[in-house]
Design an enzyme around this catalytic site. Structure first.
Site, PDB file in Angstrom:
ATOM      1  N   ARG A   7      29.761  45.024   9.871  1.00 16.24           N
ATOM      2  CA  ARG A   7      29.904  44.935   8.916  1.00 16.24           C
ATOM      3  C   ARG A   7      30.585  43.413   8.545  1.00 16.24           C
ATOM      4  NH1 ARG A   7      28.131  49.812   6.312  1.00 16.24           N
ATOM      5  NH2 ARG A   7      29.421  48.966   4.574  1.00 16.24           N
TER       6      ARG A   7
ATOM      7  N   LYS B  31       7.911  33.862  10.166  1.00 17.19           N
ATOM      8  CA  LYS B  31       8.603  35.707  10.223  1.00 17.19           C
ATOM      9  C   LYS B  31       7.655  35.756  10.885  1.00 17.19           C
ATOM     10  CE  LYS B  31      12.141  35.520   8.987  1.00 17.19           C
ATOM     11  NZ  LYS B  31      12.419  34.339   8.040  1.00 17.19           N
TER      12      LYS B  31
ATOM     13  N   HIS C 225      -9.784  21.403   2.371  1.00 19.49           N
ATOM     14  CA  HIS C 225      -9.220  20.329   2.861  1.00 19.49           C
ATOM     15  C   HIS C 225      -8.979  19.314   4.208  1.00 19.49           C
ATOM     16  CE1 HIS C 225      -9.630  19.012  -1.778  1.00 19.49           C
ATOM     17  NE2 HIS C 225      -8.932  19.743  -1.749  1.00 19.49           N
TER      18      HIS C 225
HETATM   19  C1  F6R Z   1      13.964  32.259  10.180  1.00 21.09           C
HETATM   20  C2  F6R Z   1      15.663  31.970   9.904  1.00 21.09           C
HETATM   21  C3  F6R Z   1      15.883  30.468  10.513  1.00 21.09           C
HETATM   22  C4  F6R Z   1      16.865  29.579   9.189  1.00 21.09           C
HETATM   23  C5  F6R Z   1      17.621  28.198   9.118  1.00 21.09           C
HETATM   24  C6  F6R Z   1      18.252  27.847   8.828  1.00 21.09           C
HETATM   25  O1  F6R Z   1      13.948  33.479  10.191  1.00 21.09           O
HETATM   26  O2  F6R Z   1      16.230  32.455  10.360  1.00 21.09           O
HETATM   27  O3  F6R Z   1      15.209  29.326  10.315  1.00 21.09           O
HETATM   28  O4  F6R Z   1      16.544  30.303   7.807  1.00 21.09           O
HETATM   29  O5  F6R Z   1      18.060  28.420  10.581  1.00 21.09           O
HETATM   30  O6  F6R Z   1      19.321  28.431   8.180  1.00 21.09           O
HETATM   31  P1  F6R Z   1      20.576  28.836   7.178  1.00 21.09           P
HETATM   32  O7  F6R Z   1      20.292  30.029   6.483  1.00 21.09           O
HETATM   33  O8  F6R Z   1      21.816  29.471   7.714  1.00 21.09           O
HETATM   34  O9  F6R Z   1      20.985  27.154   7.219  1.00 21.09           O
END
Ligand code: F6R
Length: 605
Positions: free
Chosen positions: A27, A482, A501
């Site tokens: 947490r 995702k 396109h």
């Molecule tokens: C996708 C994911 C990655 C992060 C990316 C940026 O689910 O988790 O694409 O979003 O590596 O990470 P941060 O936000 O920590 O800069």
């Protein structure tokens, strides 16, 4: 998100509490501490760092006494440091407090307490609590009355555990919008933020309700309502979960736990500090050119942010992929450029490299991150924390929806500053913002079952299309990321208008196309795009409004969502994508918490 624990009984409290803290470490893990009472003295041991390290260097578990409270921290107010670590004390050193949550009005309370000559030493929101209790005791209240009156002054969320030197056999606890459980034992009782911290000692648990407070002693406990003092009975439940299952709160994976935790994360993201939102908005408003910069999911949040800034504040901004920033815009930036960097970890190398370049050219750098003390917070002129708590699943879920919610709050602030839309529109938007955690809760009641069914239809497909218009482009992009990163099925996402396109040439019988169609001004052109796809034999899946029967009738698969402000739909409409990605991964036998080839924080360019 932090974790708290407490023990009162016949054994030494500290070793039991340190074991509980280890279970709660997921947490938050930037600092930890324990307070006990022994021989008419309050003992406190705390520091920044991991629990094992602090225990080794300072001997957390050697504190004496059979009553104690403990805390592991995920910083929200004040950097991870010894002084900001919990427990916090009052001026007399007789009251010790641990807290999980966010006290929204702490600045006001802090000022009031300082005016009353209280010595406040940390930068945390929590420290006002022991001083408020102390203040009420000074006015002649009993400890219990002082505890209740102090809590009545708090706005925000809390799970609190408090010990008091003059009552060395008691722990006082209370909860509001943060979890708290009493663990019922033979000759002892415990309290903790979750079951995992109690399972080594007992399986009999009482789940406190919002607004409950309790007086906990070794041989019993009394629960009452904070609002009016009415005594209440709460059932003791026997928990049969394993520790591993309990850590995931009964979910088979962290990702699923984090998806279902979104209403709470979003409520916390509505509690961000106003003055930093104001500062960010003021600095953004001063820029001649504005970039919203991020990687992966954070970039998708930037795309949503750009639509929000433009629609609400009439402020144009460029969402930019961090690794492309220097090549694409490097030659064109200078002292009139403002960059708002969005990064959950605050450590993504592509983001930091772009910012380093921009800093050398005197750009103003602003940050939105989930991680206090991260590099992004140090290189930013001003930053705001999204308050989502730690995310263990590699795929970003709750952190995406929280990022969009914070960007929406900045957009609203910009709208008020710039005055380009009508007051009633701003007020309506604010009302919708506040409702978002409840709307997400509604989505979560139906989305998992529906997306499991959709996953069964899509699991063998060689690829999937995602399309959306306007702000829903960002939802389609995030849906693509995702589903692709978790199911390893190649996905393509486009703004719907762009599909004809080129991409439409790929469509043939049975190709799945997911349309994101909230009830906004793009619904009609989207229907046009749906018909084009259907004419070519696509299997059309639509995420749309739950009352939109026309859309439902033309889709091969329809998932209906509750109505929110169209600009906030990236929050609600990204949830079915998260669950679709999750179920596809599970159906294919993969581990959704650890997709192959990926890391939670990408610290190499
Ligand atoms: C996708 C994911 C990655 C992060 C990316 C940026 O689910 O988790 O694409 O979003 O590596 O990470 P941060 O936000 O920590 O800069």
């Amino acid at each position: 998100m932090c974790g708290i624990a407490g023990y009162v009984g016949g054994a030494e409290a500290a070793p039991i509490l340190v074991r509980s803290l280890k279970r709660l470490e997921y947490r938050g893990y930037d600092s930890a501490g324990v307070a006990t009472i022994h021989n008419k003295q309050v003992f406190v041991c705390k520091d920044a760092g991991k629990i094992d390290e602090i225990n080794k260097s300072l001997g957390l578990e050697r504190l004496p006494g059979c009553v104690g409270i403990a805390h592991t921290r995920w910083a929200t107010h004040g950097a991870p440091s010894k002084v900001n670590a919990h427990p916090h004390l009052d001026c007399t050193g007789r009251i010790a407090v641990v807290h999980n949550g966010v006290i929204e009005n702490f600045l006001l309370l802090r000022k009031e307490l300082i005016d009353q000559n209280h010595n406040i030493v940390s930068k945390t929101d929590t420290e006002v609590v022991p001083h408020l209790i102390e203040e009420h005791i000074k006015r002649g209240l009993s400890f219990e009355e002082a505890f209740v009156q102090a809590l009545k002054r708090l706005e925000g969320s809390y799970a609190l555990a408090v010990i008091f030197l003059d009552q060395p056999d008691t722990i006082y606890v209370a909860r509001k919008e943060a979890p708290l459980i009493i663990g019922v034992g033979e000759g002892f009782n415990m309290v903790a933020s979750d079951m995992t911290a109690l399972l080594d000692m007992t399986r009999d648990m009482v789940f406190l309700h919002d607004g409950d407070a309790a007086v906990v002693k070794a041989d019993g406990y009394r629960i009452f309502r904070l609002s009016d003092g009415t005594q209440v009975e709460r059932m003791v439940r026997r928990v049969e979960l394993t520790i591993e299952m309990a850590e995931k709160q009964g979910h088979p994976h962290y990702m699923l736990k984090e998806i279902f935790e979104q209403p709470t994360a979003l409520r916390d993201s509505l509690r961000i500090q106003r003055e930093y939102v104001d500062l960010l908005a003021e600095l953004l408003d001063k820029g001649r050119v504005i970039f919203l910069l991020g990687a992966g999911t954070s970039h998708n949040a930037c795309v949503a942010g750009s639509y929000l800034f433009s629609a609400l504040a009439r402020l144009p901004s460029y969402p930019v992929i961090a690794s492309e920033f220097v090549a694409n815009y490097g030659g064109a930036v200078g002292s009139d450029t403002v960059i708002l960097a969005v990064s959950q970890s605050g450590e993504t190398a592509d983001v930091l490299n772009a910012l380093e370049y921009a800093r050398m050219r005197a750009c103003t750098i602003l940050g939105l991150t989930n991680t206090v003390g991260s590099t992004l917070t140090r290189v930013s002129r001003a930053y705001v924390l999204q308050n989502s708590g730690p995310e263990i699943g590699v795929a970003a879920t709750k952190t995406f929806t929280s990022q969009v919610l914070v960007l929406a709050q900045i957009a609203l602030r910009l709208a008020r500053l710039r005055g380009k839309i009508a007051q009633y529109e701003m007020d309506e938007f604010r009302q919708e913002l506040l409702k978002i955690p409840n709307e997400v809760e509604k989505v979560l009641t139906t989305a998992s079952v529906k997306m499991r069914a959709l996953a069964e239809i899509l699991v063998e497909k060689p690829f999937i299309f995602m399309l959306g218009r306007g702000v829903s482009t960002s939802t389609a992009y995030e849906g693509r990321l995702k589903v692709m990163e978790l199911s390893y099925i190649p996905c393509v996402a486009y703004p719907s208008g762009e599909s004809k396109h080129g991409p439409i040439s790929v469509i043939e019988s049975g190709v799945p196309v997911i349309f994101v169609v909230p009830p906004d001004e793009f619904r009609k052109p989207n229907i046009g795009n749906i018909m084009e796809m259907k004419a070519r034999g696509a299997y059309v899946i639509v995420f749309g409004d739950e009352k939109d029967d026309e859309l439902r009738s033309i889709a091969d698969f329809y998932y209906g969502l509750p109505r929110t402000h169209p600009l906030l739909t990236p929050i609600t409409y990204s949830i079915p994508f998260q669950l679709l990605a999750y179920h596809l991964s599970v159906l294919k036998g993969y581990d959704p918490d650890k997709p192959r080839n990926l890391a939670k924080s990408v610290t190499v360019p």
